[in-house]
Design an enzyme around this catalytic site. Structure first.
Site, PDB file in Angstrom:
ATOM      1  N   ILE A   1       1.737  -3.171  -6.420  1.00  0.00           N
ATOM      2  CA  ILE A   1       1.376  -1.985  -5.711  1.00  0.00           C
ATOM      3  C   ILE A   1       0.035  -1.350  -5.693  1.00  0.00           C
ATOM      4  O   ILE A   1      -0.917  -1.594  -6.739  1.00  0.00           O
ATOM      5  CB  ILE A   1       2.247  -0.847  -6.737  1.00  0.00           C
ATOM      6  CG1 ILE A   1       3.432  -1.182  -6.759  1.00  0.00           C
ATOM      7  CG2 ILE A   1       1.935   0.546  -6.064  1.00  0.00           C
ATOM      8  CD1 ILE A   1       4.313  -0.936  -5.497  1.00  0.00           C
ATOM      9  N   LYS A   2      -0.542  -1.266  -4.649  1.00  0.00           N
ATOM     10  CA  LYS A   2      -1.772  -0.682  -4.250  1.00  0.00           C
ATOM     11  C   LYS A   2      -1.595   0.790  -4.002  1.00  0.00           C
ATOM     12  O   LYS A   2      -0.922   1.265  -3.414  1.00  0.00           O
ATOM     13  CB  LYS A   2      -2.430  -1.327  -3.255  1.00  0.00           C
ATOM     14  CG  LYS A   2      -3.849  -0.635  -2.929  1.00  0.00           C
ATOM     15  CD  LYS A   2      -4.477  -0.937  -1.635  1.00  0.00           C
ATOM     16  CE  LYS A   2      -5.709  -0.275  -1.347  1.00  0.00           C
ATOM     17  NZ  LYS A   2      -6.021  -0.050   0.148  1.00  0.00           N
ATOM     18  N   GLN A   3      -2.297   1.703  -4.851  1.00  0.00           N
ATOM     19  CA  GLN A   3      -2.096   3.055  -4.996  1.00  0.00           C
ATOM     20  C   GLN A   3      -3.750   3.652  -5.085  1.00  0.00           C
ATOM     21  O   GLN A   3      -4.447   3.313  -5.618  1.00  0.00           O
ATOM     22  CB  GLN A   3      -1.493   3.663  -5.875  1.00  0.00           C
ATOM     23  CG  GLN A   3      -1.047   5.021  -5.976  1.00  0.00           C
ATOM     24  CD  GLN A   3      -0.275   5.636  -4.714  1.00  0.00           C
ATOM     25  OE1 GLN A   3      -1.144   6.012  -3.725  1.00  0.00           O
ATOM     26  NE2 GLN A   3       0.971   5.637  -4.518  1.00  0.00           N
TER      27      GLN A   3
ATOM     28  N   TRP B   1       0.826  -1.272   0.055  1.00  0.00           N
ATOM     29  CA  TRP B   1      -0.059  -0.143   0.061  1.00  0.00           C
ATOM     30  C   TRP B   1       0.813   1.087  -0.008  1.00  0.00           C
ATOM     31  O   TRP B   1       1.531   1.525   0.923  1.00  0.00           O
ATOM     32  CB  TRP B   1      -0.925  -0.053   1.380  1.00  0.00           C
ATOM     33  CG  TRP B   1      -1.980  -0.848   1.092  1.00  0.00           C
ATOM     34  CD1 TRP B   1      -3.275  -0.320   1.582  1.00  0.00           C
ATOM     35  CD2 TRP B   1      -2.314  -2.237   1.093  1.00  0.00           C
ATOM     36  NE1 TRP B   1      -4.132  -1.438   1.673  1.00  0.00           N
ATOM     37  CE2 TRP B   1      -3.531  -2.500   1.312  1.00  0.00           C
ATOM     38  CE3 TRP B   1      -1.457  -3.386   0.776  1.00  0.00           C
ATOM     39  CZ2 TRP B   1      -4.020  -3.751   1.302  1.00  0.00           C
ATOM     40  CZ3 TRP B   1      -1.959  -4.402   0.913  1.00  0.00           C
ATOM     41  CH2 TRP B   1      -3.300  -4.867   1.104  1.00  0.00           C
TER      42      TRP B   1
ATOM     43  N   TYR C   1       1.077   4.624  -0.015  1.00  0.00           N
ATOM     44  CA  TYR C   1       0.220   5.841   0.443  1.00  0.00           C
ATOM     45  C   TYR C   1       1.281   7.093   0.809  1.00  0.00           C
ATOM     46  O   TYR C   1       2.412   6.732   1.640  1.00  0.00           O
ATOM     47  CB  TYR C   1      -0.798   5.690   1.499  1.00  0.00           C
ATOM     48  CG  TYR C   1      -1.757   4.673   1.097  1.00  0.00           C
ATOM     49  CD1 TYR C   1      -1.978   4.472  -0.248  1.00  0.00           C
ATOM     50  CD2 TYR C   1      -2.697   4.268   2.083  1.00  0.00           C
ATOM     51  CE1 TYR C   1      -3.098   3.726  -0.441  1.00  0.00           C
ATOM     52  CE2 TYR C   1      -3.919   3.611   1.655  1.00  0.00           C
ATOM     53  CZ  TYR C   1      -4.215   3.331   0.352  1.00  0.00           C
ATOM     54  OH  TYR C   1      -4.818   2.304  -0.007  1.00  0.00           O
TER      55      TYR C   1
END
Length: 353
Positions: free
Chosen positions: A239-241, A202, A204
């Site tokens: 990838i988490k965005q 994540w 962030y």
């Protein structure tokens, strides 16, 4: 499930704007696009061992999007991140961890991502039925005054022992605690890969100084794009965005380094171009980008979820990770909104811009 054209009417006046856009900044031939051969193309030549490649294959070959190169993941860690009461009051069945897993199964998700506690409670019953992604760090907000820091709640070996195929973690890039988080997550991801697990980060951005004149640049394309590049540098496999909402954070806040061509040659104000820049920062798409579904706002959730999916797919992203828009509504409606998003990725009519 509604016909794809019926679903797309929810885009309203933005339908043509989103569906007919052609990226002339970073063109589609400059990035690696999601495909059924994603694992073979991008990971067989990497340092990932055979067990990790098998774990990645389990993620990509499960659920309604199996074999497409796209991912639909249900994430529910808000019981810690946002307090269980505020997260589950609208739908108290999700205080019971089993219903979280059942929602992911019923909706045909590739995987379910949640805390160690949630997944451990039902691991013997479900870990062989749907891939588990254990979120190993969280932002604990019971401290007063609230502080925003990701701290470790679990270790990688315990996640491996319960049968999880992947671990997930968050780094608040730009925060005062980010150096420690980077070190912790890098070590955790190294151990995960050694044990044959996949890794999801994540990525962030979080810094109050990134808000100026009422505009939040924590979700600017340049800042989130660099966060993605740091994430793939940590060897995240996915990838988490958050979807970018603006650009020019570096210039406005006056920090880091930028080049004028970042905002002209590599991007524009169009949301697909902004997301394409995020994809480019994931090693040109070699590492898959999944965008967050965001908070639940009620009646507009379906339209917003579909819009995010269209932007992500047309930009060259790998899918969506959507939680609150699904679990903060009746179970059957949660299934429907996840399935609707999946239809965007299954549709051959919605192409890469």
């Amino acid at each position: 499930m509604k016909d794809i054209n019926q679903l797309l009417t929810l885009l309203g006046d933005e339908k043509d704007f989103l569906l007919n856009h052609v990226c002339k900044t970073i063109t589609k031939d400059q990035i690696y696009l999601p495909s059924p051969l994603h694992i073979d193309t991008h990971f067989l030549n990497s340092n990932r061992n055979g067990q990790t490649i098998r774990s990645l294959t389990q993620l990509y070959e499960n659920g309604r999007l199996s074999g497409t190169g796209y991912l639909s993941i249900l994430p529910v860690d808000q019981g810690i991140e946002h307090t269980a009461g505020s997260s589950f009051s609208t739908n108290p069945i999700y205080f019971d961890p089993e219903n979280i897993i059942k929602l992911a199964l019923e909706a045909g998700c590739n995987a379910v991502a949640s805390s160690m506690g949630v997944l451990a409670m039902l691991s013997r019953k479900y870990a062989h039925k749907i891939p588990f992604v254990v979120k190993i760090n969280h932002n604990e907000i019971l401290t007063f005054p609230n502080k925003y820091d990701q701290i470790m709640f679990a270790n990688v070996r315990d996640a491996w022992n319960m049968g999880a195929v992947a671990v997930g973690a968050t780094v608040y890039f730009g925060s005062a605690e980010s150096n420690r988080q980077i070190i912790e997550v890098a070590r955790a991801f190294e151990e995960a890969h050694n044990l044959g697990m996949a890794t999801i980060l994540w990525c962030y951005s979080r810094n109050d100084a990134f808000v100026k004149d009422g505009i939040d640049y924590n979700t600017a394309a340049d800042i989130t794009g660099q966060a993605n590049y740091l994430g793939v540098s940590l060897q995240a496999d996915i990838i988490k965005q958050k979807l970018p909402t603006n650009n020019g954070g570096f210039k406005t806040i006056k920090f880091a380094k930028s080049n004028p061509e970042m905002y002209t040659k590599l991007s524009s104000d169009h949301p697909v171009d902004l997301c394409r820049y995020q994809v480019m920062n994931c090693y040109s798409g070699r590492i898959g980008l999944i965008n967050s579904g965001g908070e639940s706002k009620g009646e507009t959730d379906f339209a917003e979820a579909l819009k995010t999916a269209v932007i992500n797919k047309r930009a060259g992203g790998t899918g969506m990770i959507m939680g609150r828009k699904a679990f903060q509504r009746p179970f059957s409606e949660g299934v429907k909104i996840i399935n609707a998003v999946q239809e965007i990725y299954l549709s051959k009519e919605i192409t890469i811009a």
